[in-house]
Design a protein around this motif. Sequence first.
Motif, PDB file in Angstrom:
ATOM      1  N   PHE A   1      77.922 -25.907   5.167  1.00 56.06           N
ATOM      2  CA  PHE A   1      77.036 -26.682   4.305  1.00 56.06           C
ATOM      3  C   PHE A   1      76.633 -27.994   4.976  1.00 56.06           C
ATOM      4  O   PHE A   1      77.454 -28.674   5.588  1.00 56.06           O
ATOM      5  CB  PHE A   1      77.724 -26.962   2.966  1.00 56.06           C
ATOM      6  N   CYS A   2      75.359 -28.335   4.848  1.00 58.22           N
ATOM      7  CA  CYS A   2      74.840 -29.561   5.439  1.00 58.22           C
ATOM      8  C   CYS A   2      75.589 -30.769   4.868  1.00 58.22           C
ATOM      9  O   CYS A   2      75.730 -30.926   3.671  1.00 58.22           O
ATOM     10  CB  CYS A   2      73.351 -29.671   5.132  1.00 58.22           C
ATOM     11  N   LYS A   3      76.062 -31.636   5.774  1.00 55.45           N
ATOM     12  CA  LYS A   3      76.889 -32.760   5.333  1.00 55.45           C
ATOM     13  C   LYS A   3      76.136 -34.092   5.361  1.00 55.45           C
ATOM     14  O   LYS A   3      76.731 -35.149   5.311  1.00 55.45           O
ATOM     15  CB  LYS A   3      78.119 -32.897   6.245  1.00 55.45           C
ATOM     16  N   CYS A   4      74.814 -34.015   5.456  1.00 56.70           N
ATOM     17  CA  CYS A   4      74.069 -35.260   5.543  1.00 56.70           C
ATOM     18  C   CYS A   4      74.094 -36.001   4.207  1.00 56.70           C
ATOM     19  O   CYS A   4      74.412 -35.422   3.171  1.00 56.70           O
ATOM     20  CB  CYS A   4      72.640 -34.993   5.995  1.00 56.70           C
ATOM     21  N   LYS A   5      73.735 -37.259   4.237  1.00 51.91           N
ATOM     22  CA  LYS A   5      73.792 -38.120   3.049  1.00 51.91           C
ATOM     23  C   LYS A   5      72.930 -37.589   1.924  1.00 51.91           C
ATOM     24  O   LYS A   5      73.302 -37.629   0.757  1.00 51.91           O
ATOM     25  CB  LYS A   5      73.307 -39.526   3.440  1.00 51.91           C
ATOM     26  N   LYS A   6      71.760 -37.093   2.288  1.00 46.66           N
ATOM     27  CA  LYS A   6      70.812 -36.595   1.300  1.00 46.66           C
ATOM     28  C   LYS A   6      71.415 -35.457   0.478  1.00 46.66           C
ATOM     29  O   LYS A   6      71.332 -35.449  -0.748  1.00 46.66           O
ATOM     30  CB  LYS A   6      69.566 -36.099   2.030  1.00 46.66           C
ATOM     31  N   CYS A   7      72.001 -34.515   1.159  1.00 41.99           N
ATOM     32  CA  CYS A   7      72.561 -33.355   0.471  1.00 41.99           C
ATOM     33  C   CYS A   7      73.775 -33.756  -0.353  1.00 41.99           C
ATOM     34  O   CYS A   7      73.977 -33.259  -1.456  1.00 41.99           O
ATOM     35  CB  CYS A   7      72.941 -32.272   1.475  1.00 41.99           C
ATOM     36  N   ARG A   8      74.571 -34.663   0.179  1.00 43.10           N
ATOM     37  CA  ARG A   8      75.768 -35.114  -0.540  1.00 43.10           C
ATOM     38  C   ARG A   8      75.358 -35.796  -1.845  1.00 43.10           C
ATOM     39  O   ARG A   8      75.901 -35.512  -2.902  1.00 43.10           O
ATOM     40  CB  ARG A   8      76.555 -36.073   0.355  1.00 43.10           C
TER      41      ARG A   8
ATOM     42  N   LYS B   1      66.423 -30.285   0.455  1.00 47.67           N
ATOM     43  CA  LYS B   1      65.188 -31.078   0.384  1.00 47.67           C
ATOM     44  C   LYS B   1      64.629 -31.399   1.757  1.00 47.67           C
ATOM     45  O   LYS B   1      63.683 -32.149   1.886  1.00 47.67           O
ATOM     46  CB  LYS B   1      65.475 -32.387  -0.360  1.00 47.67           C
ATOM     47  N   HIS B   2      65.261 -30.889   2.785  1.00 49.22           N
ATOM     48  CA  HIS B   2      64.747 -31.167   4.122  1.00 49.22           C
ATOM     49  C   HIS B   2      64.806 -29.938   5.006  1.00 49.22           C
ATOM     50  O   HIS B   2      65.336 -28.919   4.574  1.00 49.22           O
ATOM     51  CB  HIS B   2      65.517 -32.327   4.766  1.00 49.22           C
TER      52      HIS B   2
HETATM   53 ZN   LIG Z   1      71.267 -32.153   4.443  1.00 46.73          ZN
END
Ligand SMILES: [Zn+2]
Length: 83
Positions: free
Chosen positions: A21-28, A82-83
């Motif tokens: 799972f994407c761990k970037c700030k946006k997804c979090r 979202k990205h």
């Molecule tokens: Zn992400």
Amino acid sequence: MEEIVETFVDILMSGPEYQTFCKCKKCRVDVIALSLNGLPPQYATTEENRKMIFTSFNEAGMRKWVNKRIINSIHLVSKYPKH
Ligand SMILES: [Zn+2]
């Protein structure tokens, strides 16, 4: 409430099940916001109040319920990032 969900999200996202799972700030942030959407707001005004809320969330049933919501949110965000 937000604090509790954020902690749970971090624990879940760092677990082996969500390695992909994407761990970037946006997804979090998305996961946290989505999870909070379905949860009743709990406002802690005093330190004692705060402790009480944390205690009730440490009960197994409540934890399971919150976890389930977060897992649902993780699946949703990973499906429609979202990205
Ligand atoms: Zn992400």
